[in-house]
Scaffold this active site. Structure first.
Site, PDB file in Angstrom:
ATOM      1  N   ASN A   5       3.691  10.964   5.096  1.00  0.00           N
ATOM      2  CA  ASN A   5       3.779   9.811   5.993  1.00  0.00           C
ATOM      3  C   ASN A   5       2.642   8.831   5.730  1.00  0.00           C
ATOM      4  O   ASN A   5       2.435   7.905   6.502  1.00  0.00           O
ATOM      5  CB  ASN A   5       3.731  10.275   7.455  1.00  0.00           C
ATOM      6  CG  ASN A   5       4.947  11.114   7.819  1.00  0.00           C
ATOM      7  OD1 ASN A   5       6.063  10.804   7.436  1.00  0.00           O
ATOM      8  ND2 ASN A   5       4.735  12.190   8.563  1.00  0.00           N
ATOM      9  N   ASN A   6       1.904   9.059   4.642  1.00  0.00           N
ATOM     10  CA  ASN A   6       0.776   8.199   4.293  1.00  0.00           C
ATOM     11  C   ASN A   6       1.314   6.945   3.604  1.00  0.00           C
ATOM     12  O   ASN A   6       1.856   7.020   2.506  1.00  0.00           O
ATOM     13  CB  ASN A   6      -0.173   8.964   3.363  1.00  0.00           C
ATOM     14  CG  ASN A   6      -1.397   8.173   2.985  1.00  0.00           C
ATOM     15  OD1 ASN A   6      -1.304   7.013   2.579  1.00  0.00           O
ATOM     16  ND2 ASN A   6      -2.561   8.787   3.100  1.00  0.00           N
ATOM     17  N   PRO A   7       1.181   5.768   4.235  1.00  0.00           N
ATOM     18  CA  PRO A   7       1.780   4.558   3.650  1.00  0.00           C
ATOM     19  C   PRO A   7       1.202   4.194   2.289  1.00  0.00           C
ATOM     20  O   PRO A   7       1.916   3.678   1.428  1.00  0.00           O
ATOM     21  CB  PRO A   7       1.491   3.470   4.694  1.00  0.00           C
ATOM     22  CG  PRO A   7       0.351   3.996   5.509  1.00  0.00           C
ATOM     23  CD  PRO A   7       0.511   5.486   5.513  1.00  0.00           C
TER      24      PRO A   7
ATOM     25  N   ASP B 102      -0.420  16.406  -2.935  1.00  0.00           N
ATOM     26  CA  ASP B 102      -1.627  16.763  -2.193  1.00  0.00           C
ATOM     27  C   ASP B 102      -2.791  16.321  -3.048  1.00  0.00           C
ATOM     28  O   ASP B 102      -2.882  16.673  -4.235  1.00  0.00           O
ATOM     29  CB  ASP B 102      -1.696  18.260  -1.894  1.00  0.00           C
ATOM     30  CG  ASP B 102      -2.580  18.536  -0.682  1.00  0.00           C
ATOM     31  OD1 ASP B 102      -2.417  17.832   0.339  1.00  0.00           O
ATOM     32  OD2 ASP B 102      -3.441  19.423  -0.739  1.00  0.00           O
TER      33      ASP B 102
ATOM     34  N   ASP C 259     -11.299   4.603  -1.843  1.00  0.00           N
ATOM     35  CA  ASP C 259     -11.308   3.661  -2.973  1.00  0.00           C
ATOM     36  C   ASP C 259     -12.448   2.645  -2.955  1.00  0.00           C
ATOM     37  O   ASP C 259     -13.025   2.341  -4.005  1.00  0.00           O
ATOM     38  CB  ASP C 259      -9.974   2.922  -3.065  1.00  0.00           C
ATOM     39  CG  ASP C 259      -8.849   3.806  -3.579  1.00  0.00           C
ATOM     40  OD1 ASP C 259      -9.129   4.957  -4.000  1.00  0.00           O
ATOM     41  OD2 ASP C 259      -7.687   3.354  -3.560  1.00  0.00           O
TER      42      ASP C 259
ATOM     43  N   ARG D  54      -3.104  10.009  -9.234  1.00  0.00           N
ATOM     44  CA  ARG D  54      -1.697  10.096  -8.838  1.00  0.00           C
ATOM     45  C   ARG D  54      -0.791   9.542  -9.931  1.00  0.00           C
ATOM     46  O   ARG D  54       0.283  10.093 -10.211  1.00  0.00           O
ATOM     47  CB  ARG D  54      -1.482   9.355  -7.525  1.00  0.00           C
ATOM     48  CG  ARG D  54      -0.091   9.529  -6.926  1.00  0.00           C
ATOM     49  CD  ARG D  54      -0.013   9.035  -5.498  1.00  0.00           C
ATOM     50  NE  ARG D  54      -0.884   9.836  -4.640  1.00  0.00           N
ATOM     51  CZ  ARG D  54      -2.038   9.387  -4.115  1.00  0.00           C
ATOM     52  NH1 ARG D  54      -2.449   8.155  -4.349  1.00  0.00           N
ATOM     53  NH2 ARG D  54      -2.775  10.176  -3.371  1.00  0.00           N
TER      54      ARG D  54
END
Length: 203
Positions: free
Chosen positions: A9-11, A69, A155, A181
């Site tokens: 649910n991390n935008p 993750d 970041d 990622r």
């Protein structure tokens, strides 16, 4: 387009994952569309938590599932925050408070080396006995003063000496090309292609 559910649910993560997968023919649908609650993440390793999240989403939706993750591991802190990166400063989750706690924990440390780490798991179905697992690492340093307004998480404090910028100062396409990622997703896509062409019976 091949539809899969993203167990997050991390935008920020959803934007990055969708941006990378869309040109490759994957329709990435957030688990929130299917009212899937967040899975428990009781483990101390990234890969165990990742498998648990993917299985949870696949079980509740009946779709192939992809889970990520990831977190930041700081050398001087023995790898912390690690799997606790998103909730380093407790609940409710807050990037600002997480960063403040990290900078406070590094006071007096000259070693500022850190790396983002990401593991991605793809399950064809909830009981898939052969999950596809990919990983990536992105190395840099932690600085005390934030720079840039892009990205998310740590970041603005994640300094890339070879570029003279933080992760938050990079254009999205540049970041995706080198980030933990982005690396993991490219490995995943390669392995998905190999799996589809191998003719195994687990697809």
């Amino acid at each position: 387009m091949q539809k899969l559910v993203i167990a997050s649910n991390n935008p920020g993560k959803l934007r990055e994952i969708s941006r990378i997968l869309a040109p490759l023919g994957f329709e990435a649908v957030p688990q929130s569309v299917y009212n899937v609650p967040e899975a428990e993440e009781p483990y101390v390793t990234f890969v165990e938590n990742c498998i648990a999240k993917a299985r949870h989403a696949a079980h509740l939706t009946g779709l192939p599932a992809l889970a990520d993750d990831s977190g930041i591991c700081v050398d001087a802190l023995g790898g912390a925050p690690g799997v606790y990166s998103a909730r380093y400063a407790g609940e409710p989750r807050s990037d600002q408070r997480n960063n403040e706690k990290l900078i406070a924990a590094l006071v007096g440390h000259s070693n500022r080396r850190a790396h983002y780490y990401c593991v991605i798991v793809y399950l064809r179905h909830a009981d898939d006995p052969q999950p596809i697992i990919a990983e990536g690492s992105w190395h840099g340093e932690i600085i005390d003063t934030p720079r840039g307004d892009g990205g998310f998480g740590y970041d603005p404090y994640f300094w890339l000496p070879e570029l003279g910028k933080t992760g938050a100062e990079l254009e999205a396409d540049v970041k995706n090309g080198m980030s933990h990622r982005g690396q993991a997703l490219r490995v995943l896509v390669e392995r998905l292609g190999l799996g589809e062409s191998s003719g195994d019976n687990c697809v």
